[in-house]
Design an enzyme around this catalytic site. Structure first.
Site, short mmCIF file in Angstrom:
data_model
loop_
_atom_site.label_atom_id
_atom_site.label_comp_id
_atom_site.label_asym_id
_atom_site.label_seq_id
_atom_site.Cartn_x
_atom_site.Cartn_y
_atom_site.Cartn_z
N THR A 128 8.97 -3.14 2.32
CA THR A 128 7.57 -2.71 2.32
C THR A 128 6.88 -3.01 3.65
O THR A 128 7.08 -4.06 4.25
CB THR A 128 6.82 -3.41 1.18
N GLU A 360 8.14 -3.16 -7.39
CA GLU A 360 9.37 -2.39 -7.68
C GLU A 360 9.06 -0.94 -8.06
O GLU A 360 9.80 -0.32 -8.83
CB GLU A 360 10.18 -3.05 -8.80
#
Length: 378
Positions: A128, A360
């Site tokens: 990320t 997730e």
């Protein structure tokens, strides 16, 4: 413990071991750790000693050589008391170690997977970025080959386990695609920022990372060059199964607390569990948890049997995470004002549950993914 899901003796054994550890150790420290935003160092150390950090890793590389369902069982039991500790294990084992086990060379596995499986250092999965969460293809961190070294520049956000990680798996762009690189902690140019102060999972640290001319050996490329996207998406599927285990375990913990409270709390001369409104809520909670658990175990078994499970992993993550939020809400409602007090722990679980619908893959992204599978199938 009941064996209505057809677990093997080995699976039952490790489930019982995890339950005992969770009930006797984790339950005693979780509230204090959460209040102090403190990392559970001692609990992670004990998890390593019991083999919980390398359940799925091959025995030849220091792991237990067990299946993904066994990993799910451990995470589920720990999450009954601490979503933070369960998430630390998830990020380390399901996301951080799995790529090395799947795509690593023998040398990479011995150098990085073995200590990770033995719990000598945590792994962190650095995907990320500030501008690219769900849209992983838009990452900006770059890796350029200069002689026999890769030079990495860029930044990451919300990377779990960062302050305690020995190994970072970093996704970076090259000229023709995304690749995955192994970056040891302490490499010059790698800076770990301060942990984010979060509403959820306060004892699981999520930090920004900065890469400034970080140089690693050429052989630290993991898997094929420019083929990182399918590799980390496979690991995301495993991560979605693991975070579903966190959701099921946490929901079970809330049900246990709410049911016990409902039998002890007396109003108008009788325990509140004898009121139909409360009994119905408990019934809904138990039903949703059982449905989610059956779905979770089935998806884990699909993974263990080598079947395609990307759609099922996404469906499971979406359903289990949202189920957990609903169950936490009902449990807190049953407990009334006491549910808001940290002594009863449900307020913490209520806070922790929300993260599950974001990490997730957000619920919205999960629906998009499942929708694509459905349209392709029909």
């Amino acid at each position: 413990m009941s064996n209505k899901y057809g677990l093997t003796e080995d699976q039952l054994s490790i489930q019982e071991m995890a339950k005992k550890f969770a009930d006797e150790v984790v339950a005693e420290t979780v509230t204090d750790l959460d209040a102090r935003h403190a990392f559970p160092e001692e609990e992670v150390k004990q998890c390593a000693e019991m083999g919980f950090l390398g359940i799925c890793a091959p025995e030849e590389y220091g792991g237990a050589g067990m299946d993904h369902l066994s990993n799910v069982l451990v995470i589920e039991q720990i999450a009954r008391h601490s979503a933070s500790l369960a998430s630390i294990i998830d990020a380390h084992a399901s996301l951080g170690s799995t790529p090395i086990a799947i795509a690593g060379t023998d040398e990479q596995k011995r150098k990085f997977l073995t200590p990770a499986a033995m719990g000598k250092g945590l792994c962190a999965f650095a995907l990320t970025e500030p501008q690219s969460g769900s849209d992983a293809g838009q990452i900006r961190t770059k890796a350029v080959l200069e002689g026999d070294e890769w030079v990495i520049n860029g930044s990451k956000a919300f990377i779990t386990n960062s302050p305690y990680a020995a190994t970072f798996l970093v996704e970076a762009k090259g000229s023709r695609g995304i690749s995955v690189f192994i970056v040891p902690a302490g490499t010059p140019g790698l800076e770990v920022g301060k942990p984010e102060q979060k509403m959820s999972n306060r004892s699981s640290y999520s930090c920004p990372l900065t890469f400034t001319d970080v140089r690693i050996p050429k052989e630290n490329l993991l898997g094929e060059l420019n083929r990182g996207f399918p590799l980390f998406m496979k690991c995301v599927d495993d991560g979605r199964v693991a975070i579903s285990a966190v959701a099921v375990g946490m929901a079970q913990g809330v049900l246990e607390r709410a049911a016990k409270y409902s039998k002890e709390r007396v109003t108008f001369g009788k325990p509140i569990c004898e009121n139909q409104a409360i009994a119905f809520k408990l019934a809904e909670m138990a039903t949703e948890i059982d449905v989610a658990r059956a779905m979770l175990y089935n998806t884990a078994r699909m993974s263990d049997n080598g079947l395609p499970f990307s759609k099922e992993a996404t469906m499971t993550k979406m359903f289990c995470s949202e189920m957990c939020v609903r169950v936490c809400d009902m449990g807190l409602q049953i407990m009334g004002g006491y549910g808001l007090c940290d002594e009863y722990q449900v307020e913490r679980m209520y806070r922790d549950a929300k993260l599950l619908t974001i990490g997730e893959g957000t619920s919205e992204i999960c629906r998009m993914v499942v929708g694509r599978f459905v349209l392709k199938e029909y």
